[in-house]
Design an enzyme around this catalytic site. Sequence first.
Site, PDB file in Angstrom:
ATOM      1  N   LYS A 217     -13.027  36.206  86.379  1.00  0.00           N
ATOM      2  CA  LYS A 217     -11.710  36.717  86.750  1.00  0.00           C
ATOM      3  C   LYS A 217     -11.658  38.225  86.517  1.00  0.00           C
ATOM      4  O   LYS A 217     -11.568  39.000  87.454  1.00  0.00           O
ATOM      5  CB  LYS A 217     -10.613  36.005  85.973  1.00  0.00           C
ATOM      6  CG  LYS A 217     -10.490  34.541  86.387  1.00  0.00           C
ATOM      7  CD  LYS A 217     -10.330  33.641  85.218  1.00  0.00           C
ATOM      8  CE  LYS A 217     -10.611  32.192  85.492  1.00  0.00           C
ATOM      9  NZ  LYS A 217     -10.160  31.623  86.743  1.00  0.00           N
TER      10      LYS A 217
ATOM     11  N   TRP B 190      -4.840  24.542  81.246  1.00  0.00           N
ATOM     12  CA  TRP B 190      -6.125  24.838  80.596  1.00  0.00           C
ATOM     13  C   TRP B 190      -6.111  24.421  79.136  1.00  0.00           C
ATOM     14  O   TRP B 190      -7.110  23.933  78.602  1.00  0.00           O
ATOM     15  CB  TRP B 190      -6.485  26.315  80.768  1.00  0.00           C
ATOM     16  CG  TRP B 190      -6.722  26.605  82.219  1.00  0.00           C
ATOM     17  CD1 TRP B 190      -5.924  27.332  83.055  1.00  0.00           C
ATOM     18  CD2 TRP B 190      -7.793  26.087  83.034  1.00  0.00           C
ATOM     19  NE1 TRP B 190      -6.447  27.310  84.337  1.00  0.00           N
ATOM     20  CE2 TRP B 190      -7.584  26.561  84.344  1.00  0.00           C
ATOM     21  CE3 TRP B 190      -8.900  25.285  82.778  1.00  0.00           C
ATOM     22  CZ2 TRP B 190      -8.452  26.253  85.406  1.00  0.00           C
ATOM     23  CZ3 TRP B 190      -9.763  24.979  83.827  1.00  0.00           C
ATOM     24  CH2 TRP B 190      -9.530  25.460  85.122  1.00  0.00           C
TER      25      TRP B 190
ATOM     26  N   ASP C  94      -8.573  31.046  74.321  1.00  0.00           N
ATOM     27  CA  ASP C  94      -9.140  31.108  75.669  1.00  0.00           C
ATOM     28  C   ASP C  94      -8.442  32.264  76.385  1.00  0.00           C
ATOM     29  O   ASP C  94      -7.252  32.184  76.691  1.00  0.00           O
ATOM     30  CB  ASP C  94      -8.891  29.769  76.385  1.00  0.00           C
ATOM     31  CG  ASP C  94      -9.346  29.783  77.844  1.00  0.00           C
ATOM     32  OD1 ASP C  94      -9.802  30.834  78.330  1.00  0.00           O
ATOM     33  OD2 ASP C  94      -9.235  28.720  78.488  1.00  0.00           O
TER      34      ASP C  94
HETATM   35  C1  PLP Z   1      -7.576  29.987  81.315  1.00  0.00           C
HETATM   36  C2  PLP Z   1      -8.783  29.289  81.864  1.00  0.00           C
HETATM   37  N1  PLP Z   1      -9.550  28.570  81.047  1.00  0.00           N
HETATM   38  C3  PLP Z   1     -10.629  27.912  81.482  1.00  0.00           C
HETATM   39  C4  PLP Z   1     -11.004  27.982  82.802  1.00  0.00           C
HETATM   40  C5  PLP Z   1     -12.242  27.249  83.247  1.00  0.00           C
HETATM   41  O1  PLP Z   1     -13.275  28.136  83.211  1.00  0.00           O
HETATM   42  P1  PLP Z   1     -14.742  27.753  83.704  1.00  0.00           P
HETATM   43  O2  PLP Z   1     -14.611  27.289  85.107  1.00  0.00           O
HETATM   44  O3  PLP Z   1     -15.450  29.056  83.559  1.00  0.00           O
HETATM   45  O4  PLP Z   1     -15.277  26.708  82.795  1.00  0.00           O
HETATM   46  C6  PLP Z   1     -10.247  28.721  83.699  1.00  0.00           C
HETATM   47  C7  PLP Z   1     -10.680  28.774  85.121  1.00  0.00           C
HETATM   48  O5  PLP Z   1     -10.004  29.041  86.028  1.00  0.00           O
HETATM   49  C8  PLP Z   1      -9.112  29.386  83.218  1.00  0.00           C
HETATM   50  O6  PLP Z   1      -8.337  30.090  84.049  1.00  0.00           O
END
Ligand code: PLP
Length: 373
Positions: free
Chosen positions: A206, A103, A182
């Site tokens: 989540k 991520w 994040d």
């Molecule tokens: C740590 C993290 N950041 C970003 C995301 C992506 O999030 P989104 O699909 O809401 O854009 C996720 C999705 O699983 C994630 O676990």
Amino acid sequence: MNRVYNFAAGPATLPLPVLQTMQAELLDFKGTGTSVMEMSHRGAVYTEVITRARESFKRLLNVPDNYKILFMQGGAIGQNAIIPLNLMGGARKTIDSVISGAWAVKTQAEAARYADAAPIIANSCDAAGRFVSFPEFTTWNRSADAAYINICTNETIHGVEWYPSDAEAAVVNASGAFLVADMSSHILSRPLNVANYGVIYGGAQKNIGPAGVTFVIVRDDLLDMQHPLCPAAFNWRNVADNDSMFNTPPTLSIYIAGLVFEWLESMGGVAAMAALNDAKAKLLYDFIDNSKLYRNDVQSKYRSCMNVPFFLNDESLNAAFLEQSAAAGLAALKGHKMVGGMRASIYNAMPIEGVRALVGFMGEFERQNGQAF
Ligand SMILES: Cc1ncc(COP(=O)(O)O)c(C=O)c1O
């Protein structure tokens, strides 16, 4: 009713009392004769819904008064672009990134599109391409002119979790930069010192509620540093000044998030949740560590309490494991395709009974397949 224990990484399991309240309120929300998703977001009834959600979130995390809580759309990946668009209008135009997994890689790539420079200042990817630790703070090669530093405090795919200490955050803040975190996959899993960060953000799907709403907690002094091309609907100042109603918000998702926040408060808040999360994680990691069939490769101090990837030492048993666990009512244990193996996501809404059931199944599976490895 036939609900399974759902270990999905997100969208993920929701607390049963929340689903039951939704069900009871669906057709006639608080005597209005309509559902919550059929009413104006600007009416008094919905204004109370969003206000209660915001206030409960604020109480849960003890968010200081000089921060705004925004409910937006676009997910965490959307914020990866929205954040630089909101912050690159200031004097500093370098964005540092700490890479602790998949991520963070995505966040850095997006930052590079908006920043003058977007250096990776630390990276815990090992020679085999795995992330089994978080880069130590002392190794961060911080830029002197960084506007901010991207970190992802819980890496959902690799199962790596870490928070900066107050002292480490103070070092960053003293440099004129700030941390942008994040926290999609562990927000509200334990108490948090919000003041250590300039921005905290994540998708809701989540630990907060259904997909569709993105939370942003942003320090007031960062609300007016937009790049001129920042879209009006993504401009944090506009969103803040309009109480997250600059445009139509994801009303249903915010309503459900509010129910989750109130459920968390009824459970004793994030401190009580942390104790439960620690107990769940210990149960699962201790079992894995004492087993011959299963293993988790993450260094113990960085192991995530929310996402537990694990591998079968005999990978030829993977398909049987998945088939039999699903038949036993343990859903969505397949690991992310990037790492393979298995992953159990044990967010706030996963009861400890679910983890006990998982460990019980894993033990039985190991006994039955003992000769195979
Ligand atoms: C740590 C993290 N950041 C970003 C995301 C992506 O999030 P989104 O699909 O809401 O854009 C996720 C999705 O699983 C994630 O676990």
